[in-house]
Design an enzyme around this catalytic site. Structure first.
Site, PDB file in Angstrom:
ATOM      1  N   THR A  66      -4.897   1.819   0.895  1.00 18.21           N
ATOM      2  CA  THR A  66      -3.645   2.430   1.550  1.00 18.21           C
ATOM      3  C   THR A  66      -1.967   2.578   1.676  1.00 18.21           C
ATOM      4  O   THR A  66      -2.487   4.073   1.107  1.00 18.21           O
ATOM      5  CB  THR A  66      -3.019   1.401   0.084  1.00 18.21           C
ATOM      6  OG1 THR A  66      -2.949   1.936  -0.949  1.00 18.21           O
ATOM      7  CG2 THR A  66      -4.563   0.095   0.283  1.00 18.21           C
ATOM      8  N   HIS A  97      -0.825   3.557  -0.405  1.00 21.01           N
ATOM      9  CA  HIS A  97       0.220   4.004  -1.895  1.00 21.01           C
ATOM     10  C   HIS A  97       0.223   5.710  -1.703  1.00 21.01           C
ATOM     11  O   HIS A  97       0.961   6.244  -2.325  1.00 21.01           O
ATOM     12  CB  HIS A  97      -0.604   3.367  -2.845  1.00 21.01           C
ATOM     13  CG  HIS A  97      -0.913   4.203  -4.413  1.00 21.01           C
ATOM     14  ND1 HIS A  97       0.338   3.546  -5.030  1.00 21.01           N
ATOM     15  CD2 HIS A  97      -1.584   5.163  -4.976  1.00 21.01           C
ATOM     16  CE1 HIS A  97       0.252   3.824  -6.226  1.00 21.01           C
ATOM     17  NE2 HIS A  97      -0.561   4.858  -6.464  1.00 21.01           N
TER      18      HIS A  97
END
Length: 158
Positions: free
Chosen positions: A95, A97
């Site tokens: 992701t 992130h």
């Protein structure tokens, strides 16, 4: 210079100031503890090798890498440190992130360096995989913790 072209633990000992009268704060992330523990070990050993006494090395932990900025800011307020070193490791996942954490920590540490009276040394590994992190925390490419200690000593004398 790319880390793959330079071992993080190689430096000229004679070009590093004496650190026997220096005091350092270290903020280390609890996330990826195998890596951050190795970074911390390298940092402490290198500070001591250059004369810093153990009582002048103060270590605080934070849960993750994003919290390193707050931890460093609190240490900067202490007024007793010659430099603060942050140590963490973010490994790319599936992701975005990774991008947000790396950008946030980079921006936060840059801000602290521009607005505090002591240097804050950036010791955040940002790697694509676990092997890259291992290679940079005492593996085949040396230890980023060693490099951070040298930077902190040099910048404290700046």
């Amino acid at each position: 210079m790319a880390t793959t072209l330079h071992n993080l633990s190689d430096y000229d000992f004679s070009k590093v100031p004496d650190a026997s009268n220096m005091c350092f704060g270290i903020v280390v992330s609890e996330w990826n503890p195998e890596i951050t523990g190795a970074l911390l070990d390298g940092t402490v050993k290198t500070l001591e090798k250059h004369g810093t006494i153990p009582e002048n090395i103060h270590i605080k932990t934070v849960p993750g890498s994003f919290e390193l900025v707050y931890g460093a800011q609190q240490m900067c307020k202490n007024d007793g440190f010659d430099a603060v070193i942050i140590l963490g490791c973010v490994i790319r996942g599936e992701t975005p992130h990774f991008d947000y954490i790396c950008e946030g920590v980079t921006h936060g540490i840059s801000y602290l360096n521009a607005n505090q009276n002591i240097p804050v040394v950036f010791g955040l590994l940002t790697t694509n995989d676990l092997q890259q992190a291992k290679d940079r925390s005492g593996g085949r490419l040396g230890n980023k913790g060693d490099e951070c200690a040298i930077v902190a000593i040099k910048m404290a004398k700046y």
